[in-house]
Scaffold this motif. Sequence first.
Motif, PDB file in Angstrom:
ATOM      1  N   ARG A 130       0.819  -1.219   0.000  1.00 46.53           N
ATOM      2  CA  ARG A 130       0.000   0.000   0.000  1.00 46.53           C
ATOM      3  C   ARG A 130       0.848   1.262   0.000  1.00 46.53           C
ATOM      4  NH1 ARG A 130      -5.556   0.781  -0.893  1.00 46.53           N
ATOM      5  NH2 ARG A 130      -4.674   0.050  -2.845  1.00 46.53           N
ATOM      6  N   GLY A 131       2.174   1.094   0.023  1.00 45.78           N
ATOM      7  CA  GLY A 131       3.027   2.264  -0.134  1.00 45.78           C
ATOM      8  C   GLY A 131       3.958   2.587   1.010  1.00 45.78           C
ATOM      9  N   ALA A 132       3.886   1.859   2.125  1.00 48.96           N
ATOM     10  CA  ALA A 132       4.818   2.095   3.227  1.00 48.96           C
ATOM     11  C   ALA A 132       6.200   1.589   2.841  1.00 48.96           C
ATOM     12  CB  ALA A 132       4.336   1.405   4.496  1.00 48.96           C
ATOM     13  N   SER A 133       7.230   2.208   3.389  1.00 50.51           N
ATOM     14  CA  SER A 133       8.595   1.781   3.069  1.00 50.51           C
ATOM     15  C   SER A 133       8.994   0.582   3.918  1.00 50.51           C
ATOM     16  CB  SER A 133       9.578   2.926   3.332  1.00 50.51           C
ATOM     17  OG  SER A 133       9.669   3.199   4.719  1.00 50.51           O
ATOM     18  N   ALA A 134       9.928  -0.197   3.394  1.00 54.63           N
ATOM     19  CA  ALA A 134      10.428  -1.354   4.135  1.00 54.63           C
ATOM     20  C   ALA A 134      11.108  -0.914   5.427  1.00 54.63           C
ATOM     21  CB  ALA A 134      11.395  -2.156   3.264  1.00 54.63           C
ATOM     22  N   SER A 135      11.864   0.181   5.358  1.00 60.92           N
ATOM     23  CA  SER A 135      12.553   0.672   6.555  1.00 60.92           C
ATOM     24  C   SER A 135      11.547   1.150   7.595  1.00 60.92           C
ATOM     25  CB  SER A 135      13.523   1.794   6.195  1.00 60.92           C
ATOM     26  OG  SER A 135      12.840   2.866   5.563  1.00 60.92           O
ATOM     27  N   GLY A 136      10.429   1.763   7.141  1.00 60.64           N
ATOM     28  CA  GLY A 136       9.398   2.215   8.070  1.00 60.64           C
ATOM     29  C   GLY A 136       8.701   1.061   8.756  1.00 60.64           C
ATOM     30  N   ILE A 137       8.510  -0.028   8.027  1.00 57.59           N
ATOM     31  CA  ILE A 137       7.874  -1.221   8.606  1.00 57.59           C
ATOM     32  C   ILE A 137       8.802  -1.870   9.630  1.00 57.59           C
ATOM     33  CG2 ILE A 137       7.083  -3.571   8.073  1.00 57.59           C
ATOM     34  CD1 ILE A 137       6.105  -2.416   5.364  1.00 57.59           C
ATOM     35  N   SER A 146      10.573   6.365  13.929  1.00 60.32           N
ATOM     36  CA  SER A 146      10.507   6.462  12.475  1.00 60.32           C
ATOM     37  C   SER A 146       9.630   5.373  11.849  1.00 60.32           C
ATOM     38  CB  SER A 146      11.917   6.369  11.878  1.00 60.32           C
ATOM     39  OG  SER A 146      12.565   5.171  12.297  1.00 60.32           O
ATOM     40  N   GLY A 147       9.003   4.544  12.679  1.00 65.70           N
ATOM     41  CA  GLY A 147       8.130   3.502  12.177  1.00 65.70           C
ATOM     42  C   GLY A 147       6.843   4.055  11.597  1.00 65.70           C
ATOM     43  N   VAL A 148       6.125   3.241  10.836  1.00 66.42           N
ATOM     44  CA  VAL A 148       4.913   3.700  10.156  1.00 66.42           C
ATOM     45  C   VAL A 148       3.805   4.099  11.124  1.00 66.42           C
ATOM     46  CG1 VAL A 148       5.356   2.439   8.017  1.00 66.42           C
ATOM     47  CG2 VAL A 148       4.125   1.310   9.877  1.00 66.42           C
ATOM     48  N   SER A 149       3.870   3.609  12.363  1.00 68.04           N
ATOM     49  CA  SER A 149       2.904   4.013  13.391  1.00 68.04           C
ATOM     50  C   SER A 149       3.610   4.662  14.573  1.00 68.04           C
ATOM     51  CB  SER A 149       2.082   2.802  13.859  1.00 68.04           C
ATOM     52  OG  SER A 149       1.335   2.253  12.810  1.00 68.04           O
ATOM     53  N   ALA A 160      -1.210   2.700   6.205  1.00 67.55           N
ATOM     54  CA  ALA A 160      -0.696   3.364   5.007  1.00 67.55           C
ATOM     55  C   ALA A 160      -1.895   4.002   4.313  1.00 67.55           C
ATOM     56  CB  ALA A 160       0.009   2.349   4.096  1.00 67.55           C
ATOM     57  N   PRO A 161      -1.674   4.786   3.254  1.00 68.83           N
ATOM     58  CA  PRO A 161      -2.811   5.413   2.570  1.00 68.83           C
ATOM     59  C   PRO A 161      -3.877   4.400   2.147  1.00 68.83           C
ATOM     60  CG  PRO A 161      -0.757   6.365   1.797  1.00 68.83           C
ATOM     61  CD  PRO A 161      -0.383   5.223   2.683  1.00 68.83           C
ATOM     62  N   ASN A 162      -5.100   4.620   2.610  1.00 71.59           N
ATOM     63  CA  ASN A 162      -6.236   3.728   2.353  1.00 71.59           C
ATOM     64  C   ASN A 162      -5.968   2.287   2.785  1.00 71.59           C
ATOM     65  OD1 ASN A 162      -8.513   5.175   1.497  1.00 71.59           O
ATOM     66  ND2 ASN A 162      -7.655   5.458  -0.543  1.00 71.59           N
TER      67      ASN A 162
END
Length: 316
Positions: A130-137, A146-149, A160-162
Amino acid sequence: MLRSATFAALRVAKPAGSKGALFQAARAMSSESDSVSIDLGKSVFEGYNIEVPDTTITLSRKEAVSMYQAMQEVRRLEMAADSSYKHKLIRGFCHLCTGQEAVPVGMERALTAEDAIITAYRCHGFTYMRGASASGILAELMGRRSGVSKGKGGSMHMYAPNFYGGNGIVGAQVPLGAGIAFAQKYNNKQACSVALYGDGAANQGQVFEAFNMAKLWDLPVLFVCENNKYGMGTSASRAAANTDYYTRGQYIPGIRVNGMDVLAVRQAIAFGRKWAIEGNGPLVLEMKTYRYGGHSMSDPGTTYRTREEIQHMRST
């Protein structure tokens, strides 16, 4: 620690040699614009009160390579998470989708950015697609800001978006997915919602309540059961009186899909999306898939199934 050898597994995967029919088909094409017709075979779909999607598809070289690369990237991401967990960089719950990569990749290739996805806690692959980066995950798995949440969600709560998660309560995301579809219909959006759940969650009462409401209002929602044959350590046949999950909608048509075939997944989701946004209401899809690892990183996955079974699934 984020610069450790763990991240070596995240280097973009170059398609490996001659393995994989998808990549072989791509290599056979002489240019990016070339395309090939592929017959998926009659066994990839089974229908319930509905005609199944066409099994002959046209695929370009660019599309084939893109899907193969995406599946490699999701696999590498989960391998990096596996290694990080074993090195104690990740703590707590961690559910990997190793073996099930065709589902998030094929699904994303059939949807648009306006469509919505909501799933359970095996969500890393969907978050990435859905567009999140591997490093963010990975940062999220390690509890980093710096994580996606923002490091507060961990393995089960990524967005991630939608993409509405990553949900830790078994089956709870299904009525939420119906609610997202209600909002899409209310706002006259040409979009659908995909609500995923596992075979273990398929017996939850809230799943059937969501089916009922979705059909009453003909909501544009695809209910997708990822049937990997085991709900935690219990085989589907020991937990469910009816393991034909695609028929469980009763008054909702259903399709069983070979969830190990990325092209079959893409074709089925594209068919389902068209069905939903044309006002036909919900659809139940069962993705027959298999996880190579245990239910979570704390589960070796070999106490309730044999090593021979796992090896057989890996080789087919």
